[in-house]
Design a protein around this motif. Sequence first.
Motif: not given
Length: 139
Positions: A88, A128-129, A131-132, A135-136
């Motif tokens: 990162t 962020d969670a 967003r992820l 994506r899933r």
Amino acid sequence: MTIASAASGSAGAAFVLPDLPKGLEPWMAAWIGRAEEENRVLRENGAEAAAAGRCRLLVQFVEAAREWLDAEVDVAEAAEVTGRCEETVRRALRAGALPDRRPAGRGRHLVRRGDLPALTRGYDPAADAVRLAGRRGAL
């Protein structure tokens, strides 16, 4: 910042506190501001020697903070300080979010310690969670 004091040896002489270093924590800057105000009160009440001693300490504090913040750290230490993984930090360097201090752009990445807060600002774990999770569902 100017602090009028006897720090230079003569009573009432103007004493200049160096500019605060970039990256100084807001609470530290506020603390220095309060200390300057306390010095003003000391001088108004005739305690020039006490104000001068405090001025010298403030200058030493600011210079030590500048030295610490200007120190260069490698990617591993930057990751440890920010709580992020090394990749990162490298990504932020490649994207220009963190200035790369390598000489001539060669060798190991180096980062100014005072620039590291830029990497942690604006990170929202909940966003962020989400967003992820989105994506899933798209996979």
